[in-house]
Structures are given as C-alpha cells and as structure tokens.
Design a protein around this motif. Sequence first.
Motif, PDB file in Angstrom:
ATOM      1  N   LEU A  12       0.842  -1.181   0.000  1.00  0.00           N
ATOM      2  CA  LEU A  12       0.000   0.000   0.000  1.00  0.00           C
ATOM      3  C   LEU A  12       0.885   1.241   0.000  1.00  0.00           C
ATOM      4  CD1 LEU A  12      -2.963   1.053   0.255  1.00  0.00           C
ATOM      5  CD2 LEU A  12      -2.544   1.195   2.723  1.00  0.00           C
ATOM      6  N   LEU A  13       0.659   2.148  -0.950  1.00  0.00           N
ATOM      7  CA  LEU A  13       1.431   3.388  -1.079  1.00  0.00           C
ATOM      8  C   LEU A  13       0.487   4.552  -1.347  1.00  0.00           C
ATOM      9  CD1 LEU A  13       2.938   0.978  -2.957  1.00  0.00           C
ATOM     10  CD2 LEU A  13       4.693   2.752  -3.085  1.00  0.00           C
ATOM     11  N   ASP A  14       0.971   5.747  -1.060  1.00  0.00           N
ATOM     12  CA  ASP A  14       0.277   6.937  -1.525  1.00  0.00           C
ATOM     13  C   ASP A  14       0.371   6.973  -3.048  1.00  0.00           C
ATOM     14  OD1 ASP A  14      -0.754   9.837  -0.644  1.00  0.00           O
ATOM     15  OD2 ASP A  14       0.569  10.020  -2.384  1.00  0.00           O
ATOM     16  N   ARG A  15      -0.746   7.254  -3.704  1.00  0.00           N
ATOM     17  CA  ARG A  15      -0.767   7.199  -5.165  1.00  0.00           C
ATOM     18  C   ARG A  15       0.230   8.177  -5.797  1.00  0.00           C
ATOM     19  NH1 ARG A  15      -3.766   4.638  -8.588  1.00  0.00           N
ATOM     20  NH2 ARG A  15      -5.169   3.862  -6.965  1.00  0.00           N
ATOM     21  N   GLN A  16       0.427   9.331  -5.143  1.00  0.00           N
ATOM     22  CA  GLN A  16       1.354  10.329  -5.682  1.00  0.00           C
ATOM     23  C   GLN A  16       2.808   9.906  -5.542  1.00  0.00           C
ATOM     24  OE1 GLN A  16       0.331  13.007  -7.387  1.00  0.00           O
ATOM     25  NE2 GLN A  16      -1.739  12.172  -7.075  1.00  0.00           N
ATOM     26  N   ILE A  76      -9.933  -0.606   1.044  1.00  0.00           N
ATOM     27  CA  ILE A  76      -9.172   0.641   1.028  1.00  0.00           C
ATOM     28  C   ILE A  76      -9.708   1.598  -0.042  1.00  0.00           C
ATOM     29  CG2 ILE A  76      -6.917   1.598   0.402  1.00  0.00           C
ATOM     30  CD1 ILE A  76      -6.965   0.601   3.214  1.00  0.00           C
ATOM     31  N   ASP A  77      -9.822   2.874   0.314  1.00  0.00           N
ATOM     32  CA  ASP A  77     -10.200   3.914  -0.653  1.00  0.00           C
ATOM     33  C   ASP A  77      -9.008   4.167  -1.582  1.00  0.00           C
ATOM     34  OD1 ASP A  77     -10.968   6.084  -2.091  1.00  0.00           O
ATOM     35  OD2 ASP A  77     -11.238   7.434  -0.379  1.00  0.00           O
ATOM     36  N   ARG A  78      -9.163   3.809  -2.827  1.00  0.00           N
ATOM     37  CA  ARG A  78      -8.037   3.890  -3.763  1.00  0.00           C
ATOM     38  C   ARG A  78      -7.987   5.210  -4.524  1.00  0.00           C
ATOM     39  NH1 ARG A  78      -6.617  -2.274  -5.585  1.00  0.00           N
ATOM     40  NH2 ARG A  78      -7.441  -3.289  -3.713  1.00  0.00           N
ATOM     41  N   THR A  79      -8.721   6.193  -4.034  1.00  0.00           N
ATOM     42  CA  THR A  79      -8.644   7.516  -4.665  1.00  0.00           C
ATOM     43  C   THR A  79      -7.262   8.123  -4.460  1.00  0.00           C
ATOM     44  OG1 THR A  79     -10.995   7.854  -4.223  1.00  0.00           O
ATOM     45  CG2 THR A  79      -9.682   9.804  -4.760  1.00  0.00           C
ATOM     46  N   SER A  80      -6.777   8.030  -3.223  1.00  0.00           N
ATOM     47  CA  SER A  80      -5.464   8.603  -2.913  1.00  0.00           C
ATOM     48  C   SER A  80      -4.411   7.541  -2.625  1.00  0.00           C
ATOM     49  CB  SER A  80      -5.570   9.539  -1.702  1.00  0.00           C
ATOM     50  OG  SER A  80      -6.037   8.830  -0.567  1.00  0.00           O
ATOM     51  N   LEU A  81      -4.835   6.301  -2.444  1.00  0.00           N
ATOM     52  CA  LEU A  81      -3.913   5.213  -2.125  1.00  0.00           C
ATOM     53  C   LEU A  81      -3.875   4.203  -3.265  1.00  0.00           C
ATOM     54  CD1 LEU A  81      -4.878   4.629   1.625  1.00  0.00           C
ATOM     55  CD2 LEU A  81      -2.889   5.874   0.753  1.00  0.00           C
ATOM     56  N   ALA A  82      -2.741   3.523  -3.401  1.00  0.00           N
ATOM     57  CA  ALA A  82      -2.575   2.523  -4.464  1.00  0.00           C
ATOM     58  C   ALA A  82      -2.152   1.197  -3.850  1.00  0.00           C
ATOM     59  CB  ALA A  82      -1.529   2.990  -5.468  1.00  0.00           C
ATOM     60  N   ALA A 102      -2.988   2.368  10.330  1.00  0.00           N
ATOM     61  CA  ALA A 102      -1.908   2.197   9.349  1.00  0.00           C
ATOM     62  C   ALA A 102      -2.182   2.884   8.005  1.00  0.00           C
ATOM     63  CB  ALA A 102      -1.620   0.709   9.147  1.00  0.00           C
ATOM     64  N   PRO A 103      -3.365   2.707   7.379  1.00  0.00           N
ATOM     65  CA  PRO A 103      -3.583   3.371   6.078  1.00  0.00           C
ATOM     66  C   PRO A 103      -3.489   4.890   6.162  1.00  0.00           C
ATOM     67  CG  PRO A 103      -5.204   1.646   6.440  1.00  0.00           C
ATOM     68  CD  PRO A 103      -4.484   1.828   7.746  1.00  0.00           C
ATOM     69  N   GLN A 104      -3.872   5.459   7.307  1.00  0.00           N
ATOM     70  CA  GLN A 104      -3.800   6.912   7.456  1.00  0.00           C
ATOM     71  C   GLN A 104      -2.352   7.406   7.461  1.00  0.00           C
ATOM     72  OE1 GLN A 104      -6.392   8.335  10.695  1.00  0.00           O
ATOM     73  NE2 GLN A 104      -7.258   6.264  10.742  1.00  0.00           N
ATOM     74  N   LEU A 105      -1.431   6.549   7.875  1.00  0.00           N
ATOM     75  CA  LEU A 105      -0.022   6.931   7.887  1.00  0.00           C
ATOM     76  C   LEU A 105       0.575   6.924   6.487  1.00  0.00           C
ATOM     77  CD1 LEU A 105       1.300   4.964  11.007  1.00  0.00           C
ATOM     78  CD2 LEU A 105       0.191   7.197  10.901  1.00  0.00           C
TER      79      LEU A 105
END
Length: 309
Positions: A177-181, A256-262, A235-238
């Motif tokens: 899990l990563l930040d999409r950016q 997981i909301d994949r709008t901002s996370l990948a 954890a996902p919030q971090l």
Amino acid sequence: MHRMNALRRVDLNLLVILDALLLERHVTRAAERLHLSQPAVSHALARLRDLLGDPLLVRAGAGLAPTARALELAAPLAETLAQVQALLAPNAFAPASARRTFRVAMSDYGAAIILPGLIRTLRHEAPGIDLQICHASREGMLEGVLNGDIDVAAGVFPDLPGELRSTPLFEERYACLLDRQSLPADGALDLPTYLARPHVLLEMRGSGTPEIERTLTALRERRRVAVSLPHWSVAPQLIAGTDLILTVASRALDGIDRTSLAVVPPPFEIAPFTFVLAWHGRRGGDQALNWLNRRIQEGVEGGGRVPVS
C-alpha cells in the motif's frame, strides 16, 4: 477380563482431575476449573500418585511442574477424555438453545475477515452463544490454546505444537500500500524503490511479518522500518501523503479507498501463506466448538452470507 478388573480399580474422575492439573499446573486453579474444593483436588492428586507410582506434579515456584511421566500421559489422556465425551454426548449440542461463551483469538486482519459473517450466523442460528475476542502475538495465541485460556485461534501458524489440531481457511498473498502520488511514473514498484523507501510494520509483541524479512534476507537485502504498529486501524492513514510503504496480506486492503492510495504487488516474490483455525486436540469431542469451527470455515468460504428463511 484383566482389563475390566483394572478399570474397576480406577475412579475415572481421577483422570479428569489429572487432565485439569496438567492444564493448570496449580491445585487451586484446577479446583476452580472443575468446581471442586482445593482439598478434594489435593486428595485426588495423592491417589493418582499412588495409583501411577509417580509424583506426576512437583512444586515449582508458585505452581507445579509435571514430571516426565506426566508429560507422557498428557496427550493420550486428553485424547481419551475427548473420545469419552463424544461417546457419552453424541447429540448434546443444539445451536438454537445453546448458552455458551467461546474465547477466540485473532488479529485485526482475521477479525475483519471472519467476524462480520460469523456474528450474523450466530444471531441467526445460535443467539445464545457469545464470543470473547482477544488479540495476541502468534506465540501468545498458541500458548492460550495450549493452556486452555483460548478455545480456538485464527492466524498464521507455520509450526503448530503436536497437541494442537488445525484446519485451513484460505491461502493469502502479500500486497503493498502506497500513496498514489508516491508511485513511480510507470505505476509499478521496483525493488530499488522498495528498499529505498521507509516502511510501516504491523507487529504484536515482536511477531511482525517474518515471511517478508526471511525473503529479503534470502535476497541479501534489508528494509528500513520507520514506524512499527501493534494494530491495523491507523496504518492506512499513515501512508496517505507520505513516502511510506505498508506490506500486508492482500485481503486486508480490500476496503481501502483507492482515490489517494494505491495497492500494488511487492517487487519480489513472497511465498503465500495459509490462514488456519487451531484448537487443542483434547477438544475433539467438544461438539459446540466443532460447530463453531465449521461455521467459521463456511463463513469464510461463502463470504459470510447467512441464509434467509
């Protein structure tokens, strides 16, 4: 005839008391488990010592330690009592009218997969059954099952003690899990990037995710753990808005909301693992526990759906 004569000399209740003593390794706690007085259990232990010609349990600190002879007897005794229980009560469990509390050990990950469907099943089929859910390391879960504090544990247990039994629930793989950016331009995660980034590690009392570390060690690589957490919820919030990477079981990321996370595959092969239910072999004749185990397994296989009548 000789075997029958030998059985007549034995009060079979003594075997039940011996089983409790081997579980608790403490006279007072064994008495409480059996709803007997402490003197009655002490007297039974004296009779067992005389009958078997062995001290069986000797004082060790505030409790008792089993002798070699007692350890030899523990497993066959538990199996025998379970078989006797099954023989004497073949149809004793009726889910709709049952009143019982089960102690079940599982992680946040296991709870998210198992509990929603299981709770719906219990309310539909067995509303008098209650659950006490506890969270511990892998070692803590197994220790609880061994000493009787936990009825059944759900988790990843590569090396089960011989006294325990298990049934597989599903096979699982890891995902990142990563930040999409923070993803590389091509949207893929390569090994150099993975190793250069800081990581979030989910662990309970040092249990961590040894499968990942073993794989990296085999590759002669290491990752830097920047944040270590004992639970999943934050954890996902971090990950959002940072360069952190979280490598966890893929089912944990289903919602997981994949709008901002990948969510992407790890850049190296990590062996899949089997998620299982584990319980003590001595509980083989416990039909209520067998029923609960079947419902957990059916719920996972069927996505937790409950039939509507």
